[in-house]
Design an enzyme around this catalytic site. Structure first.
Site, mmCIF file in Angstrom:
data_model
loop_
_atom_site.group_PDB
_atom_site.id
_atom_site.type_symbol
_atom_site.label_atom_id
_atom_site.label_comp_id
_atom_site.label_asym_id
_atom_site.label_seq_id
_atom_site.Cartn_x
_atom_site.Cartn_y
_atom_site.Cartn_z
ATOM 1 N N ASP A 73 0.170 -7.604 1.427
ATOM 2 C CA ASP A 73 0.570 -6.211 1.635
ATOM 3 C C ASP A 73 2.088 -6.068 1.701
ATOM 4 O O ASP A 73 2.632 -5.422 2.602
ATOM 5 C CB ASP A 73 -0.074 -5.623 2.884
ATOM 6 C CG ASP A 73 -0.031 -4.087 2.882
ATOM 7 O OD1 ASP A 73 0.370 -3.510 1.851
ATOM 8 O OD2 ASP A 73 -0.381 -3.479 3.903
ATOM 9 N N HIS B 128 0.812 -1.217 0.000
ATOM 10 C CA HIS B 128 0.000 0.000 0.000
ATOM 11 C C HIS B 128 0.848 1.271 0.000
ATOM 12 O O HIS B 128 0.314 2.366 -0.201
ATOM 13 C CB HIS B 128 -0.993 0.000 1.170
ATOM 14 C CG HIS B 128 -0.402 0.233 2.521
ATOM 15 N ND1 HIS B 128 -0.145 -0.788 3.412
ATOM 16 C CD2 HIS B 128 -0.026 1.368 3.156
ATOM 17 C CE1 HIS B 128 0.352 -0.289 4.527
ATOM 18 N NE2 HIS B 128 0.438 1.021 4.395
ATOM 19 N N SER C 84 4.869 2.688 7.565
ATOM 20 C CA SER C 84 4.504 1.511 6.777
ATOM 21 C C SER C 84 5.688 0.982 5.990
ATOM 22 O O SER C 84 6.371 1.734 5.292
ATOM 23 C CB SER C 84 3.388 1.855 5.792
ATOM 24 O OG SER C 84 2.133 1.656 6.363
#
Length: 555
Positions: free
Chosen positions: A154, A122, A231
């Site tokens: 992911d 993402h 992230s």
């Protein structure tokens, strides 16, 4: 007879914001869990006073030169030159505001001296450009290419353009244990200054689907603070090895849980090895699950499509909603679980797809990884819409008729068949005893007995039979020639079904229509029969909604 594209029911004209904001009817509440994704580049604010202590290298500022280092890192304190900040820019379709140009940042880490780096899918998916800064050194900007990405795990593997070998991190062999000291490294909040936070492992195998936007078997739960921009950054051990890849955290607000989640090395390492060969568990969709109980609508909202991907080749566009894959409805629980289950089962094989094209209100069917592109499915509402009242006045018997319906999904008693029907048609029959051979059956009306008696109450019956052979021969058994004055017939076929239909009008002197539809799946394992009495255009839309939404399960 010209067959026009099937259009969505009038209820689907409601603002899409209602869909993406609703999480009722069994969809999980993830309001306190957020993906630790990119921060707007203009935001460089550090963590607030209510957040966990953050340890940064006191000798370096955001524009300093990263430490010169080469080889594998052996201590958490030496991890900085192997951790990267990723700046991603691209255009995505947001369900509430339309096309937006996003500029954000995330983190990642090098796993080889020649510039291979790991991050979250993402962080990079949908990006037109990627810029990478190594170890907080903003004086040298590196370009990067995505080698492979996995929507379901992911994770993404990127190749950073480096001039010389540098430091890198190794995967941890030790299993995670509660109480183990860990450090979260990265560049939160778009700040170019490297940060390192300390915590412990809280759970070695926590829930894997904490965000709903991936389908991970399990995660590591820890309390080393991460924030948007973390992230893809590493969760490392005292020895500087990667125990997990950070990707989600609890909202940092008063009273909220300050727990964070990372993808375990035992899952990430083999997936990253697979990504070296290209995308895996991926169709090339940058999306999010949507769920709306009131509209009986769920699916995967397509924000962006990767050029050259299976989704692009099939004709999917930003703004589409993937309703089903291989006849399995998507996101009925508000997550990616069903989507990823189908991808993992099908691999590179062809799979059927059903899509709601929001901009044109069409429902399309086709194949991904196959030869049949997306095509609109049959709409009988378009064919016969001018032949029935609009529904803004009471019908026969003084019954008020709505100009459009809300919908609910009904499942038969055998669990083999589901279909969307108007909420006003709340007299529902789902017992297989009503079907000729005792297979799946659904009947719905505001008054089923009056519907069966005829011509005053709209409704439908939909049931399954063993494969009957030629659909025209079967249709001849469902005739109304003794009570109706006119008829139209036609046939249709798509990637999943083929069949015939018959429209009867002027039945017993009324303005309503009787529509019979007989179809068989292309595997010829069953035949479905649908009979509907429509009194208004709203009922025609209900017929189209039922036809577009029915799902047969392989129980």
């Amino acid at each position: 007879m010209t067959i026009r594209p099937r259009t969505a029911s009038l209820a689907l004209a409601l603002p899409l914001a209602l869909i993406v904001s609703a999480c009722g009817g069994g969809a999980p509440d993830t309001s306190q869990i957020v993906l630790q994704q990119g921060q707007e580049l203009s935001s460089t604010a550090g963590p607030g006073d209510d957040q966990a202590d953050v340890t940064a290298d006191p000798t370096d500022s955001g524009d300093s030169t990263a430490e010169a280092a080469e080889g594998v890192v052996t201590s958490f304190s030496d991890a900085k030159p192997a951790v990267v900040q990723i700046m991603a820019q691209g255009t995505l379709r947001d369900p509430e505001v339309g096309l937006t140009t996003t500029v954000g940042s995330g983190s990642g880490f090098l796993i080889s001296p020649d510039g291979l780096a790991v991050t979250n899918n993402h962080v990079v998916t949908g990006a037109s450009t990627l810029e990478v800064f190594i170890g907080g050194d903003t004086s040298e900007k590196h370009t990067a290419t995505v080698l492979g990405a996995s929507e379901c795990s992911d994770l993404a593997l990127i190749q950073v353009d480096v001039d010389e070998p540098g430091a890198y991190l190794a995967w941890a062999d030790e299993p995670p244990e509660p109480g183990l000291d860990v450090y979260a490294a990265g560049f939160p909040l778009g700040d170019p200054e490297y940060t390192l936070t300390k915590g412990i492992v809280s759970k070695a195998q926590a829930n894997g689907d904490v965000t709903g936007s991936s389908s991970i078997d399990h995660t590591i739960e820890h309390d080393a603070t991460i924030q948007p921009g973390n992230s893809g950054g590493p969760l490392i051990t005292l020895d500087g090895e990667v125990l997990a890849v950070n990707y989600a955290g609890g909202a940092l607000q008063e009273g909220a849980s300050k727990q964070f989640w990372a993808i375990a090395a035992s899952l990430a390492e083999p997936m990253v090895a697979e990504l070296a060969e290209g995308d895996a568990e991926s169709l090339g969709i940058n999306g999010r699950p949507i769920f709306d109980d009131k509209l009986a609508l769920s699916g995967i909202w397509v924000s962006g499509v990767k050029p050259g991907s299976p989704a692009s080749a099939a004709g999917l566009l930003p703004g589409d909603i993937v309703l089903s894959l291989n006849a399995i409805p998507m996101a009925t629980d508000g997550t990616y679980r069903d989507y990823c289950d189908v991808l993992r089962t099908s691999g590179d094989n062809a799979m059927t797809v059903e899509v709601l094209r929001w901009d044109t209100a069409e429902v399309l069917r086709g194949e991904i990884n196959g030869s049949q592109g997306l095509e609109p499915i049959l709409s009988l509402a378009e064919e016969a819409g001018g032949d029935v009242p609009q529904g803004d006045a009471p019908g026969d018997g003084g019954m008020p008729v709505p100009t459009y319906y809300d919908y609910v999904t009904v499942t038969d008693d055998t669990g083999s068949l589901s279909i969307d029907v108007p909420t006003e048609w709340n007299d529902v029959q789902t017992d297989p005893m009503y079907a000729p051979e005792g297979l799946a059956f659904i009947g719905a009306s505001d008054d089923m007995q009056a519907f069966r008696d005829g011509w005053t109450h709209p409704g439908l019956v939909f049931y399954l039979r063993p494969y009957q052979g030629d659909e025209w021969d079967t249709l001849h058994y469902y005739t109304y020639e003794d009570v109706c004055a006119a008829q139209e017939t036609g046939e249709f076929s798509d990637v999943m079904y083929s069949g015939v239909y018959q429209i009867w009008s002027q039945c017993e002197g009324t303005d309503g229509l009787v529509i019979n539809l007989v179809l068989s799946n292309n595997d010829q394992t069953y035949t479905a029969v649908m009979t509907t009495y429509v009194a208004t255009e709203a009922d025609l839309e209900a017929f189209d909604r039922a036809f577009a939404s029915f799902t047969v399960y392989n129980n």
